[in-house]
Design an enzyme around this catalytic site. Structure first.
Site, PDB file in Angstrom:
ATOM      1  CE  LYS A 117      -4.417   0.754   0.044  1.00  0.00           C
ATOM      2  NZ  LYS A 117      -5.576   0.145  -0.452  1.00  0.00           N
ATOM      3  N   GLY A 229     -20.214   7.101   3.335  1.00  0.00           N
ATOM      4  CA  GLY A 229     -19.235   7.547   2.400  1.00  0.00           C
ATOM      5  C   GLY A 229     -19.696   6.992   0.998  1.00  0.00           C
ATOM      6  CE1 TYR A 230     -24.398   6.170  -3.010  1.00  0.00           C
ATOM      7  CE2 TYR A 230     -24.057   8.301  -4.370  1.00  0.00           C
ATOM      8  CZ  TYR A 230     -24.721   7.192  -3.867  1.00  0.00           C
ATOM      9  OH  TYR A 230     -25.572   6.372  -5.092  1.00  0.00           O
ATOM     10  N   GLY A 231     -18.465   7.452  -2.210  1.00  0.00           N
ATOM     11  CA  GLY A 231     -17.452   7.718  -3.355  1.00  0.00           C
ATOM     12  C   GLY A 231     -17.521   6.540  -4.289  1.00  0.00           C
ATOM     13  CG  ASN A 232     -14.007   6.334  -6.598  1.00  0.00           C
ATOM     14  OD1 ASN A 232     -14.527   6.785  -7.484  1.00  0.00           O
ATOM     15  ND2 ASN A 232     -12.728   6.476  -6.239  1.00  0.00           N
TER      16      ASN A 232
HETATM   17  P1  NAD Z   1     -13.526   7.946  -2.508  1.00  0.00           P
HETATM   18  O1  NAD Z   1     -12.620   9.034  -1.950  1.00  0.00           O
HETATM   19  O2  NAD Z   1     -14.062   7.730  -3.722  1.00  0.00           O
HETATM   20  O3  NAD Z   1     -14.679   7.925  -1.437  1.00  0.00           O
HETATM   21  C1  NAD Z   1     -14.713   8.042  -0.008  1.00  0.00           C
HETATM   22  C2  NAD Z   1     -15.869   8.636   0.404  1.00  0.00           C
HETATM   23  O4  NAD Z   1     -15.910   8.699   1.857  1.00  0.00           O
HETATM   24  C3  NAD Z   1     -16.083  10.085  -0.120  1.00  0.00           C
HETATM   25  O5  NAD Z   1     -17.448  10.306  -0.463  1.00  0.00           O
HETATM   26  C4  NAD Z   1     -15.798  10.873   1.093  1.00  0.00           C
HETATM   27  O6  NAD Z   1     -16.285  12.239   1.190  1.00  0.00           O
HETATM   28  C5  NAD Z   1     -16.274   9.977   2.127  1.00  0.00           C
HETATM   29  N1  NAD Z   1     -16.058  10.168   3.633  1.00  0.00           N
HETATM   30  C6  NAD Z   1     -14.479  10.379   3.861  1.00  0.00           C
HETATM   31  N2  NAD Z   1     -14.666  10.872   5.070  1.00  0.00           N
HETATM   32  C7  NAD Z   1     -16.020  10.638   5.549  1.00  0.00           C
HETATM   33  C8  NAD Z   1     -16.488  10.306   7.026  1.00  0.00           C
HETATM   34  N3  NAD Z   1     -15.734  10.739   7.989  1.00  0.00           N
HETATM   35  N4  NAD Z   1     -17.802  10.375   7.183  1.00  0.00           N
HETATM   36  C9  NAD Z   1     -18.605   9.930   6.057  1.00  0.00           C
HETATM   37  N5  NAD Z   1     -18.083   9.939   4.827  1.00  0.00           N
HETATM   38  C10 NAD Z   1     -16.518  10.161   4.651  1.00  0.00           C
HETATM   39  O7  NAD Z   1     -12.599   6.477  -1.888  1.00  0.00           O
HETATM   40  P2  NAD Z   1     -12.932   4.810  -2.490  1.00  0.00           P
HETATM   41  O8  NAD Z   1     -12.041   4.623  -3.290  1.00  0.00           O
HETATM   42  O9  NAD Z   1     -14.496   4.870  -2.522  1.00  0.00           O
HETATM   43  O10 NAD Z   1     -12.718   4.229  -1.008  1.00  0.00           O
HETATM   44  C11 NAD Z   1     -13.599   4.102   0.227  1.00  0.00           C
HETATM   45  C12 NAD Z   1     -13.036   3.121   1.223  1.00  0.00           C
HETATM   46  O11 NAD Z   1     -13.123   1.778   0.324  1.00  0.00           O
HETATM   47  C13 NAD Z   1     -11.625   3.113   1.865  1.00  0.00           C
HETATM   48  O12 NAD Z   1     -11.577   2.628   2.845  1.00  0.00           O
HETATM   49  C14 NAD Z   1     -10.848   2.440   0.608  1.00  0.00           C
HETATM   50  O13 NAD Z   1      -9.687   1.927   1.298  1.00  0.00           O
HETATM   51  C15 NAD Z   1     -11.761   1.239   0.387  1.00  0.00           C
HETATM   52  N6  NAD Z   1     -11.448   0.533  -0.724  1.00  0.00           N
HETATM   53  C16 NAD Z   1     -11.531   1.088  -1.756  1.00  0.00           C
HETATM   54  C17 NAD Z   1     -11.125   0.355  -3.128  1.00  0.00           C
HETATM   55  C18 NAD Z   1     -10.906   0.803  -4.473  1.00  0.00           C
HETATM   56  O14 NAD Z   1     -11.124  -0.025  -5.413  1.00  0.00           O
HETATM   57  N7  NAD Z   1     -11.241   2.378  -4.738  1.00  0.00           N
HETATM   58  C19 NAD Z   1     -10.940  -1.244  -3.070  1.00  0.00           C
HETATM   59  C20 NAD Z   1     -11.171  -1.508  -1.674  1.00  0.00           C
HETATM   60  C21 NAD Z   1     -11.206  -0.843  -0.839  1.00  0.00           C
END
Ligand code: NAD
Length: 437
Positions: A117, A229-232
């Site tokens: 990582k 968390g409404y992200g990716n």
């Molecule tokens: P991202 O940045 O696209 O989304 C994260 C979301 O969480 C955002 O909407 C952000 O505003 C929100 N957020 C941040 N802090 C917050 C809080 N305190 N309370 C509520 N919402 C909050 O990131 P992502 O790629 O969607 O990753 C999210 C999680 O998934 C992480 O833990 C990451 O390690 C894990 N993950 C990601 C992947 C990947 O392929 N991207 C794969 C496995 C695991």
């Protein structure tokens, strides 16, 4: 020359707590499979850790120095694999924990990778595109000798995007003087990315939800879903569950949250967040806090933000019967214990979010072959991989069941420990085969 270190970080540092917590399920699983303490000690220390300083010329002409990390936890099953995080909270302790979880996740889902990582302590939301590009190119230049197709393969994580992967690839290829698209995964399609990678983590979590719903008889039609968390990773599962007849009753992001017991349309939520940069204020919803989705009345809870969100303070207030951990490390060990005792089923991160690394593996394979698969092929292979991983974890949970007199959810070993047992056996077999232990 970058500074390579493989020394243990002192436990007196105030930043070791997350990693110490992360090792707890490993120790539990190690007891179950009677692993020698020396081997646990080896697994409790990352193989290598690199810390770099990255001076970046900012738009106002000042030079700002950022700190970047790349950690390889264990490479006995293959090259290290794991994302790069851009976030103000990034520190060595967090990157070590994330690298360790990647070793376990890759073991659970059976892709031939070890765990790695990386991350940079920065706030990408407050940086211009040019600053982000210079930061990424600077980081790529400093870790170029540490990463590689057969060494260590990064990908995106929180705060990093396909575009950032593109800049990283370009800089790396310039440095090594070769075109090596497979040095990084989740790239844009136009430079060798895989179909389906953008939604793979969410899609994998969706397949894991289907497996859990079938195994534990949880009806999905009409099920109320809450997402922190409404992200990716959250958006694709929200869409897939909505299409299965679930209701998305709560969502939040770093700015706040939205709650509507009648349900919210995931595509409209995405459009609203793209327009306003927040889910807060979504039409028809009541405003809630960033943490409220953890405890609202719902059937399925999906933590999809950051680590340590379900703790001993709020675990007793979790209403969901099923938790799908899309985020890495969202539940603390104390909270895990409380949830298990209350009969809540937790599909752990190392299984629930393994779809991302699985399709990253597919991308790496396609890059090496120079031959690319269709959306349907990727989706079917992902479905099979999650099905197989879920089955193996569930079989371990049954094999090592704790008390057959209790209700099925409580008599089973918790799925996290079962997943660690699944992974540890594979990692330790590989370490023994290599003569490392
Ligand atoms: P991202 O940045 O696209 O989304 C994260 C979301 O969480 C955002 O909407 C952000 O505003 C929100 N957020 C941040 N802090 C917050 C809080 N305190 N309370 C509520 N919402 C909050 O990131 P992502 O790629 O969607 O990753 C999210 C999680 O998934 C992480 O833990 C990451 O390690 C894990 N993950 C990601 C992947 C990947 O392929 N991207 C794969 C496995 C695991």
């Amino acid at each position: 020359m970058p500074q390579f270190t493989n020394v243990k970080v002192s436990k007196v540092s105030e930043q070791t707590s997350l990693f110490e917590e992360a090792l707890k399920p490993l120790k539990r699983a190690a007891n179950i499979v009677n692993l020698e303490p020396d081997v646990v000690e080896v697994l409790s220390n990352p193989e290598q850790m690199l810390i770099v300083s990255i001076p970046v010329k900012m738009d106002d002409g000042r030079i700002k120095v950022f700190t970047g990390y790349r950690v390889r936890h264990n490479t006995s099953r293959g090259p290290a694999k794991g994302g790069i995080r851009y976030h103000p909270g990034v520190c060595l302790d967090e990157v070590k924990s994330l690298a360790f979880w990647m070793s376990v996740k890759n073991g659970v889902v059976g892709v031939p990778f070890g765990g790695g990582k990386g991350g940079i302590t920065c706030n990408p939301k407050k940086m211009s595109e040019g600053e982000l590009e210079r930061l990424t190119r600077g980081f790529a230049a400093r870790i170029a000798k540490f990463v590689g197709l057969d060494q260590d393969i990064p990908a995106p994580d929180v705060g990093t995007t396909a575009q950032i992967m593109g800049w990283f690839t370009d800089e790396y290829c310039k440095i090594v003087g070769k075109i090596v698209p497979g040095v990084i995964t989740a790239k844009p399609l136009s430079i060798g990315g895989s179909k389906g990678r953008g939604t793979a983590t969410g899609r994998g979590a969706f397949f894991a939800t289907l497996e859990a719903a079938k195994t534990f008889n949880i009806p999905l039609k009409g099920a109320r879903v809450s997402i922190q968390g409404y992200g990716n990773v959250a958006r694709p599962i929200a869409r897939d569950l909505y299409e299965m007849g679930c209701k998305i009753v709560a969502v939040s992001d770093s700015t706040g949250g939205a709650y509507n017991p009648k349900g919210m349309h995931p595509i409209e939520l995405t459009k609203f967040k793209t327009r306003t940069r927040s889910v807060k204020g979504f039409p028809g919803s009541k405003e809630i806090t960033t943490i409220d989705p953890i405890t609202v009345d719902c059937d399925i809870l999906i933590p999809a933000a950051l680590e340590n969100q379900i703790t001993k303070k709020n675990a007793n207030n979790v209403k969901a019967k099923l938790i799908i951990e899309e985020a890495n490390g969202p539940t603390t060990p104390e909270a895990d214990k409380i949830l298990h005792e209350r009969g809540t089923i937790v599909v752990p991160d190392v299984l629930a979010n393994a779809g991302g690394v699985t399709v990253s593996y597919f991308e790496w394979v396609q890059n090496r072959m120079g031959y690319y698969w269709s959306d349907e092929e990727v989706d079917e292979k992902l479905k099979q991989a999650i099905h197989k991983a879920f089955k193996a974890v569930y079989q371990n949970a049954q094999q090592y069941q704790v008390d057959s007199s209790k209700a099925p959810q409580q008599s089973l070993m918790d799925l996290r420990t079962a997943a660690y047992v699944t992974a540890i056996k594979k990692i330790v077999d590989a370490m023994r085969a290599l003569g490392r232990i």
